[in-house]
Design a protein around this motif. Structure first.
Motif, PDB file in Angstrom:
ATOM      1  N   LEU A   1       0.627  -0.834  -0.093  1.00 38.59           N
ATOM      2  CA  LEU A   1       0.031   0.138  -0.396  1.00 38.59           C
ATOM      3  C   LEU A   1       0.358   1.280  -0.319  1.00 38.59           C
ATOM      4  CD1 LEU A   1      -2.536  -1.226   2.851  1.00 38.59           C
ATOM      5  CD2 LEU A   1      -2.999  -0.659   0.248  1.00 38.59           C
ATOM      6  N   LEU A   2       1.866   1.272   0.950  1.00 37.82           N
ATOM      7  CA  LEU A   2       3.017   1.839   0.616  1.00 37.82           C
ATOM      8  C   LEU A   2       3.289   2.309  -1.136  1.00 37.82           C
ATOM      9  CD1 LEU A   2       5.671   1.463   3.144  1.00 37.82           C
ATOM     10  CD2 LEU A   2       2.881   3.163   3.309  1.00 37.82           C
ATOM     11  N   LYS A   3       2.617   1.864  -1.961  1.00 35.14           N
ATOM     12  CA  LYS A   3       3.647   2.121  -3.463  1.00 35.14           C
ATOM     13  C   LYS A   3       2.854   2.425  -4.628  1.00 35.14           C
ATOM     14  CE  LYS A   3       7.817  -0.482  -2.051  1.00 35.14           C
ATOM     15  NZ  LYS A   3       9.286  -1.498  -2.591  1.00 35.14           N
ATOM     16  N   PRO A   4       1.308   3.424  -3.836  1.00 34.99           N
ATOM     17  CA  PRO A   4       0.815   3.142  -4.857  1.00 34.99           C
ATOM     18  C   PRO A   4       1.093   3.820  -6.504  1.00 34.99           C
ATOM     19  CG  PRO A   4       0.151   5.097  -4.219  1.00 34.99           C
ATOM     20  CD  PRO A   4       2.073   4.564  -2.827  1.00 34.99           C
ATOM     21  N   SER A   5       0.432   3.023  -7.373  1.00 35.47           N
ATOM     22  CA  SER A   5       0.681   3.218  -8.708  1.00 35.47           C
ATOM     23  C   SER A   5       0.360   4.808  -9.425  1.00 35.47           C
ATOM     24  CB  SER A   5       0.215   2.766  -9.799  1.00 35.47           C
ATOM     25  OG  SER A   5      -1.516   2.327  -9.519  1.00 35.47           O
ATOM     26  N   THR A   6      -0.448   5.306  -8.433  1.00 36.63           N
ATOM     27  CA  THR A   6      -0.943   6.453  -8.971  1.00 36.63           C
ATOM     28  C   THR A   6      -1.522   7.422  -7.559  1.00 36.63           C
ATOM     29  OG1 THR A   6      -2.853   5.749  -8.490  1.00 36.63           O
ATOM     30  CG2 THR A   6      -2.037   6.155 -11.163  1.00 36.63           C
ATOM     31  N   ILE A   7      -0.910   8.196  -7.367  1.00 37.75           N
ATOM     32  CA  ILE A   7      -0.771   9.538  -5.993  1.00 37.75           C
ATOM     33  C   ILE A   7      -1.866  10.115  -6.325  1.00 37.75           C
ATOM     34  CG2 ILE A   7      -0.286  11.141  -4.897  1.00 37.75           C
ATOM     35  CD1 ILE A   7       2.310   9.909  -5.863  1.00 37.75           C
ATOM     36  N   ASP A   8      -3.391  10.121  -5.596  1.00 42.09           N
ATOM     37  CA  ASP A   8      -4.165  10.999  -5.422  1.00 42.09           C
ATOM     38  C   ASP A   8      -4.625  10.605  -3.936  1.00 42.09           C
ATOM     39  OD1 ASP A   8      -6.032   8.850  -5.009  1.00 42.09           O
ATOM     40  OD2 ASP A   8      -6.405   8.824  -6.927  1.00 42.09           O
ATOM     41  N   ALA A   9      -5.754  11.524  -3.561  1.00 45.54           N
ATOM     42  CA  ALA A   9      -6.253  11.558  -2.016  1.00 45.54           C
ATOM     43  C   ALA A   9      -6.279  10.271  -1.826  1.00 45.54           C
ATOM     44  CB  ALA A   9      -7.563  12.577  -2.250  1.00 45.54           C
ATOM     45  N   HIS A  10      -7.245   9.534  -2.077  1.00 44.81           N
ATOM     46  CA  HIS A  10      -7.923   8.078  -1.828  1.00 44.81           C
ATOM     47  C   HIS A  10      -6.192   7.381  -1.503  1.00 44.81           C
ATOM     48  CE1 HIS A  10      -9.710   4.868  -1.435  1.00 44.81           C
ATOM     49  NE2 HIS A  10      -9.068   4.430  -2.458  1.00 44.81           N
ATOM     50  N   THR A  11      -5.740   7.190  -2.510  1.00 44.31           N
ATOM     51  CA  THR A  11      -4.182   6.271  -2.716  1.00 44.31           C
ATOM     52  C   THR A  11      -3.142   6.675  -1.889  1.00 44.31           C
ATOM     53  OG1 THR A  11      -2.993   7.014  -4.948  1.00 44.31           O
ATOM     54  CG2 THR A  11      -4.729   5.393  -5.322  1.00 44.31           C
ATOM     55  N   TYR A  12      -3.258   8.736  -1.304  1.00 43.81           N
ATOM     56  CA  TYR A  12      -2.109   8.343  -0.688  1.00 43.81           C
ATOM     57  C   TYR A  12      -2.637   8.632   0.669  1.00 43.81           C
ATOM     58  CZ  TYR A  12       0.522  11.178   2.742  1.00 43.81           C
ATOM     59  OH  TYR A  12       0.778  12.297   4.112  1.00 43.81           O
ATOM     60  N   ARG A  13      -4.035   8.895   1.508  1.00 44.63           N
ATOM     61  CA  ARG A  13      -4.489   8.392   2.454  1.00 44.63           C
ATOM     62  C   ARG A  13      -4.009   6.847   2.803  1.00 44.63           C
ATOM     63  NH1 ARG A  13      -7.490  11.448   6.444  1.00 44.63           N
ATOM     64  NH2 ARG A  13      -8.294  12.794   4.456  1.00 44.63           N
TER      65      ARG A  13
END
Length: 405
Positions: A194-206
């Motif tokens: 989970l610490l390596k999301p493919s895209t970064i937005d509010a949902h994936t960062y949270r």
């Protein structure tokens, strides 16, 4: 407090004293009444009534003689003296129980029997007219009242402490839940993914932030509030002054109604502690910082390490997020954020780390606390004792034989 009043009861032929001692939570007057059978005149009745009032109100020092009112004043004093807002919030709840079940009780004449019945009422299930508290919760109420009455006696508000004659509810100790080897590997892999999301937005960062907070508790044994309180400046990955890479745990995040969460520079155990980090720990932390920077931008040294917008996260929100995460991953049923801390401690102890070191790493006030919680996981204590004693006996026998030769 209003003055005491006396009145002649013609029907019974006796002078009666009446004293207003306060109001209940719903605003109703609370009055005490006492017959004065030895008074023959109104003047004598007034003197006896004033003496009675003086005894009830500690010579006029109390604005209200109600136990609930005195407890709230005691709580206010503790808050001003620096007690944690979390503890103060619990004390307020305890005082409300007193106001609910002992609304008209005067602090100076409450009995041990009254308080014993009160604690039993708290233990009684709600469907039977009680509060339905656990035994450990009622023990908390008992300890709070004991501290309050000890203070009242010292301040000469009360003559004695009635809690001394009330049996303490026994604490029920629950064994800490910890991950086994298979679960541990699976959970750590899922958290790091989970610490390596493919895209970064509010949902994936949270999601990544919540996973990182959980990983921190698992890797360091920190409490949730401590994880939320760690600042950038508390993280050191360089060796300085012969110190290894570490995180300095010296605070916790406090939540109060109507306020933003804030850092309090003291931990639950009231002791700051450095937590050493491994090379892989540093890689994980640095990876999250890069992710955080891409979402939040550069943050100052006083900013929290775990953050969504530069401010402190609410520990309750982090804990709730972990519950959702645990439901969707391979974690055991009922596994909580705090169990990550238990897992950290359990693994250290079962792999041979001494109890003193584990106690210091967890930030317990003393080793006795650590032993009480984790004694059941200490490996082979009895077998080790037998081995050591056998060796001592053999050494003694060998020594005796060498002397005789």
């Amino acid at each position: 407090m209003a003055g005491v009043k006396v009145k002649w009861d013609a029907r019974r032929g006796v002078w009666v004293a009446r004293l207003f001692i306060g109001r209940t939570d719903d605003g109703k007057k609370v009055e005490k009444q006492r017959d004065l059978p030895t008074a023959e005149t109104e003047e004598q009745a007034i003197k006896l009534a004033e003496a009675w009032k003086s005894d009830l109100t500690a010579n006029g020092l109390l604005d209200s003689a109600l136990l609930a009112d005195l407890l709230n004043g005691f709580i206010d004093m503790r808050f001003r003296n620096g007690y944690s807002p979390n503890s103060v919030r619990a004390y307020r709840r305890f005082a409300r129980y007193v106001a609910k079940y002992l609304p008209s009780v005067n602090a100076r004449d409450v009995s041990s029997f009254d308080l014993s019945r009160f604690e039993q009422r708290l233990l009684t299930p709600k469907d039977a007219g009680g509060q339905g508290l656990s035994q450990n919760s009622v023990r908390g109420v008992h300890d709070f009242l004991n501290a309050a009455f000890t203070f009242f006696v010292r301040m000469k508000v009360c003559d004695s402490n009635p809690l001394l004659s009330v049996d303490k509810p026994k604490l029920v100790h629950h064994e800490a839940q910890a991950l086994n080897i298979g679960d541990f590997r699976a959970i750590e892999a899922q958290l790091k993914a989970l610490l390596k999301p493919s895209t970064i937005d509010a949902h994936t960062y949270r999601n990544a932030m919540n996973a990182f907070a959980a990983w921190m508790a698992l890797a360091t044994g920190m409490r949730c509030g401590e994880v939320c309180a760690v600042r950038n400046r508390d993280y050191s990955k360089e060796k300085q002054e012969n110190k290894k890479p570490q995180i300095l745990v010296g605070g916790t995040v406090i939540e109060e109604t109507g306020k933003k969460p804030y850092r309090r520079d003291v931990t639950k155990g009231r002791r700051s502690r450095p937590v050493s980090l491994s090379k892989s720990d540093i890689e994980t932390i640095d990876g999250f910082i890069r992710l955080r920077t891409s979402f939040c931008g550069e943050l100052p040294q006083d900013a929290p390490l775990v953050t969504f917008d530069g401010g402190y996260c609410r520990p309750t929100a982090i804990s709730k997020a972990f519950k959702r995460l645990a439901t969707n991953t391979a974690m055991p049923k009922g596994f909580t954020f705090h169990d990550l801390r238990h897992t950290h401690a359990t693994w250290l102890l079962t792999h041979g780390v001494d109890i003193q070191t584990v106690s210091e790493r967890l930030g317990h006030r003393d080793v006795a606390t650590t032993l009480r919680i984790y004694a059941h996981v200490l490996p082979g204590r009895d077998e080790y004792a037998a081995t050591v004693f056998e060796k001592a006996v053999n050494d003694a026998m060998a020594s005796a034989e060498s002397v005789s030769e």
